[in-house]
Design a protein around this motif. Structure first.
Motif, PDB file in Angstrom:
ATOM      1  N   PHE A  16      -7.858   9.921  14.467  1.00 47.42           N
ATOM      2  CA  PHE A  16      -6.463   9.293  13.805  1.00 47.42           C
ATOM      3  C   PHE A  16      -7.018   8.083  12.860  1.00 47.42           C
ATOM      4  N   TYR A  17      -6.397   7.895  11.605  1.00 46.31           N
ATOM      5  CA  TYR A  17      -6.625   6.786  11.015  1.00 46.31           C
ATOM      6  C   TYR A  17      -5.144   6.415  10.238  1.00 46.31           C
ATOM      7  N   VAL A  18      -4.633   5.251  10.052  1.00 43.37           N
ATOM      8  CA  VAL A  18      -3.707   4.751   9.586  1.00 43.37           C
ATOM      9  C   VAL A  18      -3.905   3.715   8.490  1.00 43.37           C
ATOM     10  N   GLN A  19      -3.470   3.495   7.572  1.00 39.93           N
ATOM     11  CA  GLN A  19      -3.560   2.486   6.649  1.00 39.93           C
ATOM     12  C   GLN A  19      -2.094   2.031   6.038  1.00 39.93           C
ATOM     13  N   ASP A  20      -2.201   0.764   5.681  1.00 44.16           N
ATOM     14  CA  ASP A  20      -0.831   0.245   5.024  1.00 44.16           C
ATOM     15  C   ASP A  20      -0.978   0.997   3.553  1.00 44.16           C
ATOM     16  N   PHE A  21       0.013   1.906   2.943  1.00 42.00           N
ATOM     17  CA  PHE A  21      -0.221   2.519   1.855  1.00 42.00           C
ATOM     18  C   PHE A  21      -0.107   1.689   0.553  1.00 42.00           C
ATOM     19  N   CYS A  22       0.817   0.595   0.722  1.00 41.92           N
ATOM     20  CA  CYS A  22       0.994  -0.266  -0.187  1.00 41.92           C
ATOM     21  C   CYS A  22      -0.386  -1.166  -0.469  1.00 41.92           C
ATOM     22  N   GLU A  23      -0.883  -1.771   0.311  1.00 44.26           N
ATOM     23  CA  GLU A  23      -1.854  -2.614   0.406  1.00 44.26           C
ATOM     24  C   GLU A  23      -3.246  -2.068   0.038  1.00 44.26           C
ATOM     25  N   GLU A  24      -3.355  -0.747   0.478  1.00 45.07           N
ATOM     26  CA  GLU A  24      -4.840  -0.238   0.564  1.00 45.07           C
ATOM     27  C   GLU A  24      -4.790   0.995  -0.667  1.00 45.07           C
ATOM     28  N   TRP A  25      -3.528   1.327  -1.194  1.00 46.70           N
ATOM     29  CA  TRP A  25      -3.541   2.418  -2.279  1.00 46.70           C
ATOM     30  C   TRP A  25      -3.045   2.114  -3.391  1.00 46.70           C
ATOM     31  N   VAL A  26      -1.476   1.507  -3.121  1.00 44.84           N
ATOM     32  CA  VAL A  26      -0.607   1.332  -4.523  1.00 44.84           C
ATOM     33  C   VAL A  26      -1.152   0.159  -5.248  1.00 44.84           C
ATOM     34  N   GLU A  27      -1.568  -0.894  -4.405  1.00 42.96           N
ATOM     35  CA  GLU A  27      -1.986  -2.324  -5.131  1.00 42.96           C
ATOM     36  C   GLU A  27      -3.421  -2.244  -5.675  1.00 42.96           C
ATOM     37  N   PRO A  28      -4.425  -1.542  -5.052  1.00 40.16           N
ATOM     38  CA  PRO A  28      -5.641  -1.398  -5.837  1.00 40.16           C
ATOM     39  C   PRO A  28      -5.519  -0.558  -6.965  1.00 40.16           C
ATOM     40  N   SER A  29      -4.424   0.397  -7.180  1.00 38.29           N
ATOM     41  CA  SER A  29      -4.297   1.312  -8.214  1.00 38.29           C
ATOM     42  C   SER A  29      -3.521   0.617  -9.373  1.00 38.29           C
ATOM     43  N   GLY A  30      -3.070  -0.700  -9.066  1.00 36.63           N
ATOM     44  CA  GLY A  30      -2.583  -1.533 -10.193  1.00 36.63           C
ATOM     45  C   GLY A  30      -1.016  -1.308  -9.881  1.00 36.63           C
ATOM     46  N   GLU A  31      -0.584  -0.995  -9.033  1.00 38.85           N
ATOM     47  CA  GLU A  31       1.121  -1.089  -8.871  1.00 38.85           C
ATOM     48  C   GLU A  31       1.607  -1.557  -7.719  1.00 38.85           C
ATOM     49  N   HIS A  32       2.737  -1.800  -7.749  1.00 40.26           N
ATOM     50  CA  HIS A  32       3.244  -2.478  -6.581  1.00 40.26           C
ATOM     51  C   HIS A  32       4.600  -1.714  -5.755  1.00 40.26           C
ATOM     52  N   CYS A  33       4.614  -1.884  -4.485  1.00 36.62           N
ATOM     53  CA  CYS A  33       5.563  -1.271  -3.769  1.00 36.62           C
ATOM     54  C   CYS A  33       7.105  -2.080  -3.880  1.00 36.62           C
ATOM     55  N   PRO A  34       8.237  -1.648  -3.935  1.00 37.30           N
ATOM     56  CA  PRO A  34       8.381  -0.022  -3.944  1.00 37.30           C
ATOM     57  C   PRO A  34       8.327   0.589  -5.241  1.00 37.30           C
ATOM     58  N   VAL A  35       7.528   1.494  -4.797  1.00 33.77           N
ATOM     59  CA  VAL A  35       7.184   2.475  -6.113  1.00 33.77           C
ATOM     60  C   VAL A  35       8.382   3.375  -6.551  1.00 33.77           C
ATOM     61  N   LYS A  36       8.957   3.223  -7.681  1.00 35.40           N
ATOM     62  CA  LYS A  36      10.106   4.028  -8.310  1.00 35.40           C
ATOM     63  C   LYS A  36       9.870   5.494  -8.016  1.00 35.40           C
ATOM     64  N   PRO A  37      10.864   6.186  -7.927  1.00 36.57           N
ATOM     65  CA  PRO A  37      10.756   7.695  -7.935  1.00 36.57           C
ATOM     66  C   PRO A  37      10.361   8.301  -9.257  1.00 36.57           C
ATOM     67  N   GLY A  38       9.464   8.975  -9.355  1.00 35.59           N
ATOM     68  CA  GLY A  38       8.767   9.868 -10.461  1.00 35.59           C
ATOM     69  C   GLY A  38       7.580  10.295 -10.103  1.00 35.59           C
ATOM     70  N   GLU A  39       6.800  10.375 -11.183  1.00 34.77           N
ATOM     71  CA  GLU A  39       5.193  10.729 -11.120  1.00 34.77           C
ATOM     72  C   GLU A  39       4.374   9.467 -10.480  1.00 34.77           C
ATOM     73  N   PHE A  40       3.517   9.850  -9.661  1.00 32.00           N
ATOM     74  CA  PHE A  40       2.639   8.937  -8.920  1.00 32.00           C
ATOM     75  C   PHE A  40       1.100   9.268  -8.867  1.00 32.00           C
ATOM     76  N   TYR A  41       0.354   8.376  -8.879  1.00 33.68           N
ATOM     77  CA  TYR A  41      -0.881   8.427  -8.813  1.00 33.68           C
ATOM     78  C   TYR A  41      -1.857   7.485  -8.332  1.00 33.68           C
ATOM     79  N   PHE A  42      -2.389   7.546  -7.180  1.00 38.35           N
ATOM     80  CA  PHE A  42      -3.183   6.159  -6.570  1.00 38.35           C
ATOM     81  C   PHE A  42      -4.531   6.723  -6.116  1.00 38.35           C
ATOM     82  N   LYS A  43      -5.250   5.637  -5.904  1.00 44.15           N
ATOM     83  CA  LYS A  43      -6.639   6.001  -5.411  1.00 44.15           C
ATOM     84  C   LYS A  43      -6.660   5.020  -4.151  1.00 44.15           C
ATOM     85  N   GLY A  44      -7.509   5.512  -3.333  1.00 47.28           N
ATOM     86  CA  GLY A  44      -7.682   4.870  -1.838  1.00 47.28           C
ATOM     87  C   GLY A  44      -9.186   5.335  -1.325  1.00 47.28           C
ATOM     88  N   SER A  45      -9.302   4.414  -0.380  1.00 46.40           N
ATOM     89  CA  SER A  45     -10.653   4.883   0.431  1.00 46.40           C
ATOM     90  C   SER A  45     -10.838   4.593   1.873  1.00 46.40           C
TER      91      SER A  45
END
Length: 137
Positions: free
Chosen positions: A68-97
């Motif tokens: 089982f793995y858990v990560q903060d989606f905003c800190e580990e995926w959204v922000e490194p992808s150059g965006e911020h939470c809250p992420v408005k509805p619509g198309e999204f694309y993020f990178k994580g590791s």
């Protein structure tokens, strides 16, 4: 780069989730222990991804939960992808590791195919997205 939808053999979980994942890739595939796995996730959301949302992965082998793995989606995926939470509805694309550590509890020198269920949930625990499929390590 090929931007066509690619779920790497994964599918949406049974149920209805507001934020549909249509793109999910991981590299290397098969995954390798003691390696940082790079992920891409994308799709179309109907509700925001709020601050303090979580992304979690539970893997199963022969139906039994094994990791089982858990990560903060905003800190580990959204922000490194150059965006911020809250992420408005619509198309999204993020990178994580995720660094996949080989521990004394893990079998060595074997290739195992397990089943991974990946969930993105709101801070209150409401499931926004869910996909699942086979993953080989």
């Amino acid at each position: 780069e090929d931007k066509k939808d690619n779920l790497s053999g994964f599918k949406e979980c049974d149920g209805t989730f507001p934020n549909k994942i249509t793109h999910f890739t991981f590299d290397p595939n098969p995954t390798v222990k003691n390696t940082t796995i790079k992920f891409e996730i994308g799709g179309i959301s109907k509700v925001p991804f709020d601050k303090e949302s979580h992304i979690s992965g539970m893997s199963f082998l022969n139906g039994d939960p094994i990791n089982f793995y858990v990560q903060d989606f905003c800190e580990e995926w959204v922000e490194p992808s150059g965006e911020h939470c809250p992420v408005k509805p619509g198309e999204f694309y993020f990178k994580g590791s995720q660094y996949l550590k080989q521990t004394s509890e893990d079998p060595t020198g074997v290739t195992l195919t397990g089943y991974l269920r990946l969930v993105i949930a709101s801070p209150e625990g409401h499931i926004r997205s869910c996909i699942e499929g086979d993953i080989t390590t």
